[in-house]
Design an enzyme around this catalytic site. Structure first.
Site, PDB file in Angstrom:
ATOM      1  N   LYS A  28       0.805  -1.281   0.174  1.00  0.00           N
ATOM      2  CA  LYS A  28       0.018  -0.016  -0.052  1.00  0.00           C
ATOM      3  C   LYS A  28       0.814   1.293  -0.115  1.00  0.00           C
ATOM      4  O   LYS A  28       0.669   2.264  -0.633  1.00  0.00           O
ATOM      5  CB  LYS A  28      -0.970   0.031   1.190  1.00  0.00           C
ATOM      6  N   ARG A  97      -3.181   3.245   8.635  1.00  0.00           N
ATOM      7  CA  ARG A  97      -3.196   1.905   7.823  1.00  0.00           C
ATOM      8  C   ARG A  97      -2.352   1.120   7.903  1.00  0.00           C
ATOM      9  O   ARG A  97      -1.172   1.443   7.696  1.00  0.00           O
ATOM     10  CB  ARG A  97      -3.818   2.287   6.218  1.00  0.00           C
ATOM     11  N   GLY A 106      -8.048  -7.639   4.057  1.00  0.00           N
ATOM     12  CA  GLY A 106      -8.949  -7.675   5.333  1.00  0.00           C
ATOM     13  C   GLY A 106      -8.442  -8.451   6.429  1.00  0.00           C
ATOM     14  O   GLY A 106      -9.093  -8.558   7.606  1.00  0.00           O
ATOM     15  N   MET A 108      -5.722  -7.502   8.424  1.00  0.00           N
ATOM     16  CA  MET A 108      -5.172  -6.247   9.381  1.00  0.00           C
ATOM     17  C   MET A 108      -6.179  -5.144   9.609  1.00  0.00           C
ATOM     18  O   MET A 108      -7.058  -5.122   9.038  1.00  0.00           O
ATOM     19  CB  MET A 108      -3.702  -5.916   9.208  1.00  0.00           C
ATOM     20  N   ARG A 359      -3.871  -1.798  -6.715  1.00  0.00           N
ATOM     21  CA  ARG A 359      -3.106  -2.985  -6.522  1.00  0.00           C
ATOM     22  C   ARG A 359      -3.327  -3.736  -7.730  1.00  0.00           C
ATOM     23  O   ARG A 359      -4.304  -3.515  -8.490  1.00  0.00           O
ATOM     24  CB  ARG A 359      -3.368  -3.823  -5.216  1.00  0.00           C
ATOM     25  N   HIS A 475      -7.458 -47.257 -13.793  1.00  0.00           N
ATOM     26  CA  HIS A 475      -8.176 -47.296 -15.058  1.00  0.00           C
ATOM     27  C   HIS A 475      -9.380 -46.302 -15.186  1.00  0.00           C
ATOM     28  O   HIS A 475      -9.134 -45.567 -16.398  1.00  0.00           O
ATOM     29  CB  HIS A 475      -8.823 -48.970 -15.168  1.00  0.00           C
ATOM     30  N   ARG A 582      -2.973 -46.123 -28.473  1.00  0.00           N
ATOM     31  CA  ARG A 582      -3.090 -47.569 -27.856  1.00  0.00           C
ATOM     32  C   ARG A 582      -3.903 -48.370 -28.741  1.00  0.00           C
ATOM     33  O   ARG A 582      -5.220 -48.274 -28.639  1.00  0.00           O
ATOM     34  CB  ARG A 582      -3.368 -47.390 -26.534  1.00  0.00           C
ATOM     35  N   GLU A 793       9.823 -47.912 -20.399  1.00  0.00           N
ATOM     36  CA  GLU A 793       8.989 -47.987 -19.306  1.00  0.00           C
ATOM     37  C   GLU A 793       9.548 -48.712 -18.028  1.00  0.00           C
ATOM     38  O   GLU A 793       8.925 -49.000 -16.982  1.00  0.00           O
ATOM     39  CB  GLU A 793       7.786 -48.686 -19.541  1.00  0.00           C
ATOM     40  N   SER A 812       9.746 -42.907 -26.183  1.00  0.00           N
ATOM     41  CA  SER A 812       8.874 -42.335 -25.623  1.00  0.00           C
ATOM     42  C   SER A 812       8.807 -42.777 -23.998  1.00  0.00           C
ATOM     43  O   SER A 812       8.763 -44.031 -24.054  1.00  0.00           O
ATOM     44  CB  SER A 812       7.466 -42.515 -26.307  1.00  0.00           C
ATOM     45  N   THR A 815       5.704 -42.876 -18.526  1.00  0.00           N
ATOM     46  CA  THR A 815       6.072 -42.501 -17.029  1.00  0.00           C
ATOM     47  C   THR A 815       5.253 -43.099 -16.236  1.00  0.00           C
ATOM     48  O   THR A 815       5.636 -43.351 -14.869  1.00  0.00           O
ATOM     49  CB  THR A 815       6.060 -40.952 -17.088  1.00  0.00           C
ATOM     50  N   ASN A 816       3.870 -43.514 -16.516  1.00  0.00           N
ATOM     51  CA  ASN A 816       3.209 -44.217 -15.676  1.00  0.00           C
ATOM     52  C   ASN A 816       3.961 -45.530 -15.118  1.00  0.00           C
ATOM     53  O   ASN A 816       3.924 -45.878 -13.968  1.00  0.00           O
ATOM     54  CB  ASN A 816       1.726 -44.614 -16.166  1.00  0.00           C
ATOM     55  N   ASP A 817       4.234 -46.418 -16.241  1.00  0.00           N
ATOM     56  CA  ASP A 817       4.787 -47.811 -15.771  1.00  0.00           C
ATOM     57  C   ASP A 817       6.204 -47.461 -15.189  1.00  0.00           C
ATOM     58  O   ASP A 817       6.520 -48.009 -14.330  1.00  0.00           O
ATOM     59  CB  ASP A 817       5.020 -48.842 -17.062  1.00  0.00           C
ATOM     60  N   CYS A 876       5.093 -39.837 -23.070  1.00  0.00           N
ATOM     61  CA  CYS A 876       3.436 -40.244 -23.172  1.00  0.00           C
ATOM     62  C   CYS A 876       2.796 -40.508 -21.971  1.00  0.00           C
ATOM     63  O   CYS A 876       1.698 -41.138 -22.068  1.00  0.00           O
ATOM     64  CB  CYS A 876       3.280 -41.042 -24.379  1.00  0.00           C
ATOM     65  N   TYR A 896       9.415 -33.790 -27.337  1.00  0.00           N
ATOM     66  CA  TYR A 896       7.992 -33.431 -27.182  1.00  0.00           C
ATOM     67  C   TYR A 896       7.061 -34.210 -25.671  1.00  0.00           C
ATOM     68  O   TYR A 896       7.717 -35.087 -25.390  1.00  0.00           O
ATOM     69  CB  TYR A 896       7.206 -34.055 -28.102  1.00  0.00           C
TER      70      TYR A 896
HETATM   71  P1  ADP Z   1      -7.606  -2.387   3.704  1.00  0.00           P
HETATM   72  O1  ADP Z   1      -6.349  -2.643   3.460  1.00  0.00           O
HETATM   73  O2  ADP Z   1      -8.318  -3.325   4.542  1.00  0.00           O
HETATM   74  O3  ADP Z   1      -8.392  -2.200   2.413  1.00  0.00           O
HETATM   75  P2  ADP Z   1      -7.443   0.663   4.045  1.00  0.00           P
HETATM   76  O4  ADP Z   1      -6.117   1.049   4.742  1.00  0.00           O
HETATM   77  O5  ADP Z   1      -7.151   0.539   2.474  1.00  0.00           O
HETATM   78  O6  ADP Z   1      -7.954  -1.005   4.324  1.00  0.00           O
HETATM   79  O7  ADP Z   1      -8.491   1.386   4.701  1.00  0.00           O
HETATM   80  C1  ADP Z   1      -9.841   0.973   4.650  1.00  0.00           C
HETATM   81  C2  ADP Z   1     -10.884   1.909   4.180  1.00  0.00           C
HETATM   82  O8  ADP Z   1     -10.584   3.179   4.398  1.00  0.00           O
HETATM   83  C3  ADP Z   1     -10.636   1.851   2.650  1.00  0.00           C
HETATM   84  O9  ADP Z   1     -11.828   1.884   2.044  1.00  0.00           O
HETATM   85  C4  ADP Z   1      -9.902   3.244   2.279  1.00  0.00           C
HETATM   86  O10 ADP Z   1     -10.188   3.762   1.059  1.00  0.00           O
HETATM   87  C5  ADP Z   1     -10.541   4.224   3.460  1.00  0.00           C
HETATM   88  N1  ADP Z   1      -9.364   5.112   3.927  1.00  0.00           N
HETATM   89  C6  ADP Z   1      -8.101   4.800   4.132  1.00  0.00           C
HETATM   90  N2  ADP Z   1      -7.360   5.959   4.442  1.00  0.00           N
HETATM   91  C7  ADP Z   1      -8.246   7.128   4.130  1.00  0.00           C
HETATM   92  C8  ADP Z   1      -8.196   8.582   4.096  1.00  0.00           C
HETATM   93  N3  ADP Z   1      -7.085   9.082   4.601  1.00  0.00           N
HETATM   94  N4  ADP Z   1      -9.345   9.207   3.699  1.00  0.00           N
HETATM   95  C9  ADP Z   1     -10.227   8.579   3.377  1.00  0.00           C
HETATM   96  N5  ADP Z   1     -10.440   7.365   3.502  1.00  0.00           N
HETATM   97  C10 ADP Z   1      -9.539   6.254   3.667  1.00  0.00           C
HETATM   98 MG    MG Z   2      -7.777  -0.957   1.095  1.00  0.00          MG
HETATM   99 MG    MG Z   3       2.795 -49.177 -20.339  1.00  0.00          MG
END
Ligand code: ADP
Ligand code: MG
Ligand code: MG
Length: 921
Positions: A28, A97, A106, A108, A359, A475, A582, A793, A812, A815-817, A876, A896
């Site tokens: 970030k 953040r 989600g 942290m 990202r 089989h 075969r 084989e 060829s 590789t199974n056998d 094969c 191949y």
């Molecule tokens: P996560 O990594 O879980 O997405 P974020 O750090 O991106 O958490 O932040 C959570 C939410 O808060 C996101 O929707 C982000 O856009 C919003 N947010 C973070 N910093 C600011 C800021 N300075 N102003 C307005 N919204 C913010």
């Molecule tokens: Mg975010």
């Molecule tokens: Mg065979």
């Protein structure tokens, strides 16, 4: 001279980081810096490095001088914005953040609106409006209370929902200013009582609370900020995050950075917040995709507070800003050269758009293919990059119907996934019954303890196959993969009733014949009822991508195909020939198995030859059709391989008949009784009419029975004992080839001898093949280019590769056998063994699925080194379709690989990726 260590990096007007500094600034932070450098509207801020977090965890305290650097950075932000942190007249608020080097969505924590207090809220009211200011305050209190002080989110939610009820509104953004003011007071009380009764007892936050003697929500903005930083750093080790890292194999040592950023306010009139993708990540379509929520802040969009609007809606509501979003999206994509997933907020008080995060976007397999190809065509990335952007597994998923996992499913058992894709049908336990129902237009799932050649017609009639025993090369697995029929094997949680009327799962679910189930050959799941499905997708983009991959790849891809239909499919999917045809499958069809039995039952060579001639005409027709489909491409035909007894009646059933015959003859009293019983009379009459035949078959089966058929009378040993069988096959191949050649068609037969171990075998058989081939060509009056090779084989064959090469044009690897023989692990019985071994981590992978590189792979390598340049080398076995094994084959110089038609695209892409990777090194 010692320079002060730098723990804090600015972004915004002054930017000290960039996208390349992920490890230090987290994803970030690095991208906020990068976007600032690009000139995008990013609220200014700074990033505390991952090093600080790491140091905290190793030494138990923050590095000296950190607080100074934070204060200094904050002064810089204040200067840029002309506001001050904690200033009641002109306040600056910030977010704190988390952000690790790898995305952990989600996992942290983040806190918004820091720097707020009873004074600041009045100053902020003048800047963004009274309602928005108090809304920000109540948001801070609940986030701070939850993230920093550990008060369950629901406790705040309870108070909030009471307020909504009192005011009789549905949503938070409809609450009046006075309600929000009351809410702030109630939240403060909640926090105070929690701090009194149940303060955090351990960890970074607890230490600071004790040290600073904090007993209520801290009005001091700096205290808020430092506590929030503590909380984000400790969130690196919350159970959720730890668990996620374990799952995803992310190192605990990476640590998180902390981003402190000036707040912008989407929770205002004319404001809003949203998430945007630069392309549609479901379909890959080039269009802005995402969601938006007016008058909202932060996670409101994802938290489901209200239903967000599709991003397109913004075009009407905020036409200027929508245009700006489009431009920014384009700019981001050009810059990062990939689809971006970005967060934005419109600050209603400033009437301005801000970008808060970007990202690389996650996407469906279908979108991944389309996006890679489109971007290459747009000139944004090269064809090589496009190839590297699509995982072979994603291609595989697209080639089979898939279960819609977003719907609720009733999984009743789990087995080994053996042939990918999903299928729904009614349960049938008997192959004849499967065929019968198929003819009536039913879709059936064949459920068997395991399958054998006798069940092939049933498999062919089914949309899916489920077996209780067997592994990935059983089989059932091999046959279904070849035909692209979904299959789950080794489902030991399922017990099939002896009479084949129902099966019962470990959890006690009983499924009777005729009831509907769904099997998922990609996951191994067995699901009750008809699961919702998504169709397979062979898009034009996929064809295009595979075309590029074929051009680039050093590894040729062929298909294993036994029938003209398979051959056509293989060609359609991009195969450059047949690597394994075969021939034994050709003997199993209607009218043929009886003739083959005659061959085996024949008491002398003359009789045998006569029976063989009848079969030859079938074979010629088969080969002609396959050559026809594969015109201009090589076709490797393996001479007959399976043990002879496979063509004879089931020994168990024969024995029963013989016993009945004996009883009938030697025990007249029982005979009477038997003949009076309806169910026996028919059987006995039939047996009596074929008495001599049955006895003869029985004697023959007895002599052919082996203790260890896998190491018995099979492969080229058959051709050495009964040369007339191989002679007939070679004649059929060459007659078919000559007949096409005479029509002016190009055919390239490659005749392959199975299961050799000694060069003398090849010497004898090569002479035999050449003699027949030359004779046929003389008689037909035309010459065909043909080659002779052998399957490797057995471990011995691999080791004496140089000697075998003297009599071979190509090798060829089967590789199974080869895996079975090298590891002494029976393909038919290894299921329970491998389950144990994988569980106990004795082996990391199923060796029949991903090649055992150190053992079997080493043998192959030895053989390639000894024979390279003398013969053309292919693979094969099943491994010819496995991406990791394919990379190995390419690296050691295999020419191949050949795999089932449905895996050809996966192999093409894997070969191209391996080629590109080796060039990069
Ligand atoms: P996560 O990594 O879980 O997405 P974020 O750090 O991106 O958490 O932040 C959570 C939410 O808060 C996101 O929707 C982000 O856009 C919003 N947010 C973070 N910093 C600011 C800021 N300075 N102003 C307005 N919204 C913010
Ligand atoms: Mg975010
Ligand atoms: Mg065979």
């Amino acid at each position: 001279m010692s320079r002060k260590r730098k723990y804090v990096y600015l972004f915004g007007e002054r930017t000290e980081g960039n996208a390349g500094m992920r490890d230090l600034l987290g994803g970030k932070g690095a991208n906020l810096a990068e976007m600032s450098l690009m000139g995008l509207p990013v609220p200014p801020g700074f990033t505390i490095t991952t090093e600080v977090c790491r140091e905290y965890y190793s030494k138990g305290k923050y590095p000296p001088g950190l607080e100074e650097q934070i204060k200094e950075a904050m002064r810089e932000i204040e200067k840029q914005l002309g506001r001050r942190f904690g200033d009641p007249d002109n306040p600056l608020l910030v977010s704190v953040r988390s952000g690790a080097p790898v995305s952990m969505p989600g996992m942290m924590d983040t806190i918004l609106n820091l720097g707020m207090n009873d004074e600041v809220v009045r100053g902020l009211s003048k800047l963004i409006g009274e309602r928005a200011a108090w809304d920000s305050y109540r948001r801070l209190l609940s986030m701070f209370g939850n993230v920093v002080l550990g008060i369950p989110h629901e406790e705040f939610e309870k108070v909030l929902s009471k307020k909504r009820d009192e005011e009789n509104v549905e949503f938070d953004h409809q609450l009046s200013t006075s309600s929000l003011k009351e809410l702030v007071n109630e939240y403060k009380e909640l926090i105070k009582s929690k701090l009194l009764r149940n303060p955090p007892s351990s960890g970074i936050v607890a230490n600071r609370i004790k040290e600073r003697e904090i007993v209520e929500f801290p009005q001091n903005p700096w205290e808020q900020l430092l506590l929030a930083i503590d909380a984000v750093i400790s969130s690196w080790n919350n159970p959720r995050a730890v668990e996620y890292r374990k799952e995803e194999r992310i190192s605990d040592k990476l640590c998180t950075a902390v981003n402190i950023q000036a707040m912008v306010f989407g929770n205002t009139e004319g404001g809003g917040t949203g998430v945007c993708f630069t392309r549609n990540v479901e379909t890959g379509e080039k269009e802005l995709y995402g969601e938006f929520l007016p008058n909202a802040q932060g996670e409101d969009v994802v938290a489901g507070v209200r239903t967000p609007l599709p991003i397109k809606e913004m075009e009407k509501m905020f036409p200027d800003i929508y245009r700006e979003l489009l431009e920014i999206g384009e700019k981001l994509e050009k810059h990062y050269r990939d689809v971006q997933d970005f967060e934005f907020t419109i600050d209603g008080s400033l009437r301005k758009l801000f970008i808060l995060q970007t990202r690389t976007a996650k996407r469906t397999p279908r979108a991944a293919v389309k996006i890679a190809v489109d971007m290459a065509k747009e000139g944004l990335i090269s064809k090589e990059e496009a190839i590297m952007r699509v995982e072979p597994d994603q291609i595989d998923k697209l080639l089979h119907p898939r279960i819609d996992e977003s719907k609720e499913l009733r999984v009743i058992a789990k087995g080994i996934p053996a042939s990918p894709g999903a299928a729904s049908g009614i349960v049938v336990f008997d192959p004849d019954r499967a065929e019968e129902l198929r003819e009536k237009g039913e879709e059936v799932i064949l459920v068997r303890p395991e399958t054998s050649a006798d069940d092939v017609h049933g498999i062919k009639s089914s949309v899916g196959v489920l077996t209780a025993k067997g592994g990935r090369t059983s089989h059932a697995a091999v046959v279904t993969r070849g035909w692209g029929i979904p299959c789950v094997v080794g489902c030991e949680e399922m017990r099939i009733d002896d009479k084949g009327k129902y099966f019962e799962t470990e959890s006690g679910v009983i499924v009777k014949e005729g009831e509907r189930i769904t099997i998922d050959g990609t996951t191994g799941n067995v699901i009750l009822g008809k699961a919702p499905m998504l169709p397979p997708e062979i898009t034009p983009e996929m064809k295009e991508l595979l075309g590029w991959a074929t051009e680039i790849s050093e590894l040729e891809v062929r298909a294993n195909a036994d029938t003209p239909e398979d051959a056509r499919k293989a060609r359609e999917f991009g195969a450059k020939g047949i690597g394994l045809c075969r021939t034994e499958h050709m003997f199993f069809g209607e009218g043929r198995i009886e003739r083959m039995r005659k061959v085996i039952m024949a008491m002398n060579e003359k009789e045998r030859r006569k029976a063989l001639r009848e079969l030859m005409f079938y074979q010629i027709e088969d080969f002609k059709k396959i050559f026809n489909e594969m015109e201009g491409l090589p076709v490797t035909i393996r001479l007959l391989d399976p043990p002879l007894h496979e063509f004879l009646p089931n020994p168990q059933e024969l024995l029963e008949k013989v016993i009945l015959l004996k009883i009938h003859k030697d025990f007249p009293s029982i005979r009477e009784e038997l003949m009076n019983r309806k169910e026996y009379r028919g059987i006995i009459e039939e047996i009596l009419s074929r008495e001599s035949e049955i006895m003869e078959e029985y004697e023959r089966v007895k002599t052919l029975e082996e203790k260890n058929p896998m190491m018995g009378f099979r492969g080229c040993r058959l051709g050495i004992a009964y040369p007339e069988i191989f002679e007939m096959q070679v004649e059929a191949i060459m007659r078919a080839a000559c007949s096409l050649k005479k029509e002016g068609r190009e055919v390239y037969p490659e005749i392959m001898v199975p299961l050799t171990m000694h060069e003398s075998e090849m010497k004898i058989l090569r002479e035999l093949i050449e003699e027949v081939a030359e004779r046929v060509m003389r008689e037909e009056g035309v010459r065909v280019h043909y080659t002779i090779g052998t399957m490797i084989e057995t471990p011995r064959a691999a080791i004496v590769g140089d000697k075998l090469a003297e009599y071979s044009d190509f090798f060829s690897f089967g590789t199974n056998d080869l895996t079975q023989m090298t590891m002494a692990l029976s393909r038919d019985d290894y299921g329970p063994i491998i389950t144990q071994y994988l569980e106990k981590e004795i082996l990391e992978e199923d060796p029949f699925f991903t090649l055992d590189l150190e053992g079997v792979g080493e043998l192959i390598k030895i053989c390639v080194e000894k024979s390279k340049g003398k013969v053309k080398i292919g693979v094969c076995g099943e491994h010819g379709g496995d991406p990791r094994s394919i990379r190995f084959f390419h690296e050691i110089g295999v020419d191949y690989v050949s795999c089932s038609p449905y895996r050809v695209p996966v192999a093409i892409l894997s070969g191209a990726r391996s080629t590109l990777e080796s060039k990069r090194r």
